[in-house]
Design an enzyme around this catalytic site. Sequence first.
Site, PDB file in Angstrom:
ATOM      1  N   GLY A 166      -5.056  55.583   6.557  1.00 26.06           N
ATOM      2  CA  GLY A 166      -6.440  55.618   7.024  1.00 26.06           C
ATOM      3  C   GLY A 166      -7.206  54.320   6.842  1.00 26.06           C
ATOM      4  CB  ILE A 180       3.974  61.730  21.274  1.00 23.65           C
ATOM      5  CG1 ILE A 180       4.715  60.639  20.504  1.00 23.65           C
ATOM      6  CG2 ILE A 180       3.721  61.348  22.725  1.00 23.65           C
ATOM      7  CD1 ILE A 180       4.500  59.231  20.935  1.00 23.65           C
ATOM      8  CG  ASN A 196      -3.151  54.707  19.858  1.00 26.12           C
ATOM      9  OD1 ASN A 196      -3.272  55.130  18.704  1.00 26.12           O
ATOM     10  ND2 ASN A 196      -2.057  54.094  20.283  1.00 26.12           N
ATOM     11  CG  HIS A 216       0.671  49.777  19.893  1.00 22.66           C
ATOM     12  ND1 HIS A 216       1.531  50.765  19.438  1.00 22.66           N
ATOM     13  CD2 HIS A 216       1.440  48.692  20.168  1.00 22.66           C
ATOM     14  CE1 HIS A 216       2.770  50.290  19.462  1.00 22.66           C
ATOM     15  NE2 HIS A 216       2.744  49.040  19.888  1.00 22.66           N
ATOM     16  CG  ASP A 247       1.940  52.732  22.784  1.00 21.82           C
ATOM     17  OD1 ASP A 247       0.933  53.221  22.237  1.00 21.82           O
ATOM     18  OD2 ASP A 247       3.011  52.564  22.197  1.00 21.82           O
ATOM     19  CD  GLU A 262      -5.344  41.333   4.955  1.00 21.03           C
ATOM     20  OE1 GLU A 262      -5.152  41.848   3.852  1.00 21.03           O
ATOM     21  OE2 GLU A 262      -5.085  40.125   5.188  1.00 21.03           O
ATOM     22  CB  ALA A 300      -5.692  42.077  15.180  1.00 19.35           C
TER      23      ALA A 300
HETATM   24  C1  GRF Z   1      -1.802  51.024  12.182  1.00 18.79           C
HETATM   25  O1  GRF Z   1      -0.929  49.942  12.122  1.00 18.79           O
HETATM   26  C2  GRF Z   1      -2.097  51.380  13.605  1.00 18.79           C
HETATM   27  O2  GRF Z   1      -2.102  50.282  14.462  1.00 18.79           O
HETATM   28  C3  GRF Z   1      -0.969  52.295  13.948  1.00 18.79           C
HETATM   29  O3  GRF Z   1      -0.712  53.033  12.770  1.00 18.79           O
HETATM   30  C4  GRF Z   1      -1.159  52.297  11.634  1.00 18.79           C
HETATM   31  C5  GRF Z   1      -2.117  53.171  10.899  1.00 18.79           C
HETATM   32  O4  GRF Z   1      -2.554  52.631   9.684  1.00 18.79           O
HETATM   33  N1  GRF Z   1      -1.278  53.093  15.108  1.00 18.79           N
HETATM   34  P1  GRF Z   1      -3.786  53.308   8.913  1.00 18.79           P
HETATM   35  O5  GRF Z   1      -3.444  54.770   8.660  1.00 18.79           O
HETATM   36  O6  GRF Z   1      -5.009  53.144   9.741  1.00 18.79           O
HETATM   37  O7  GRF Z   1      -3.871  52.546   7.613  1.00 18.79           O
END
Ligand code: GRF
Length: 194
Positions: free
Chosen positions: A12, A90, A105, A107, A148, A175, A177
């Site tokens: 999270g 998914i 989302n 990614h 995606d 961090e 992006a």
């Molecule tokens: C992130 O890298 C996000 O891009 C991907 O899953 C990861 C989730 O990390 N979809 P967090 O739970 O927000 O720390």
Amino acid sequence: MRRIVVLCSGQGTNLQALIDAEHSKVLSSGKIVKVVSDRPDAYALVRASCAGIETEIVSRKGHRRETFERLLAGAIGKPELIILAGFLPILSPSFVKLYPQMIINIHPSLIPSFCGKGYYGLNVHKAVLAAGVKVTGATVHFVNEVPDGGKIILQKAVEVKEGDTPEILQKRVMEQAEWELLPRAAELICRGMK
Ligand code: GRF
């Protein structure tokens, strides 16, 4: 003020970036009203509770996909924006069609590279390093029936450095992006600018 529901499965940290952005007013046109997780042990639930946000768990385990998605739709209710922030299941095309242009989302790569089936978590960064590319990044996009594959909202590039491990690269992408892009994208959509 647009009502936002965030779906999470894990740490999270992107949810935390959204919560912090609400406090700093980077996200001022929308409000997180609920966090839903498919995993009871997701630390995202702790972050939500600490911020005083309602939480609900909808387990994927033990349910057929249709049942899971019916329960998920019930938990989501009728928000104006749904944010997938590290949500692992998914979603089926029929579920996604219920919320046109309303699900986004994050990614951890520059789509259309290193995305689609099997590209999640550290797998993405392992594939980036194996390919030897010098630039990666993150993408916020709308969710449609193609994993995606929905319209891109924001992207940011991040340098791949000599000696990177998947873990080090993952941290840099988050961090530099992810934590910046996701709140900015949410604000743009809540303001009706995307
Ligand atoms: C992130 O890298 C996000 O891009 C991907 O899953 C990861 C989730 O990390 N979809 P967090 O739970 O927000 O720390």
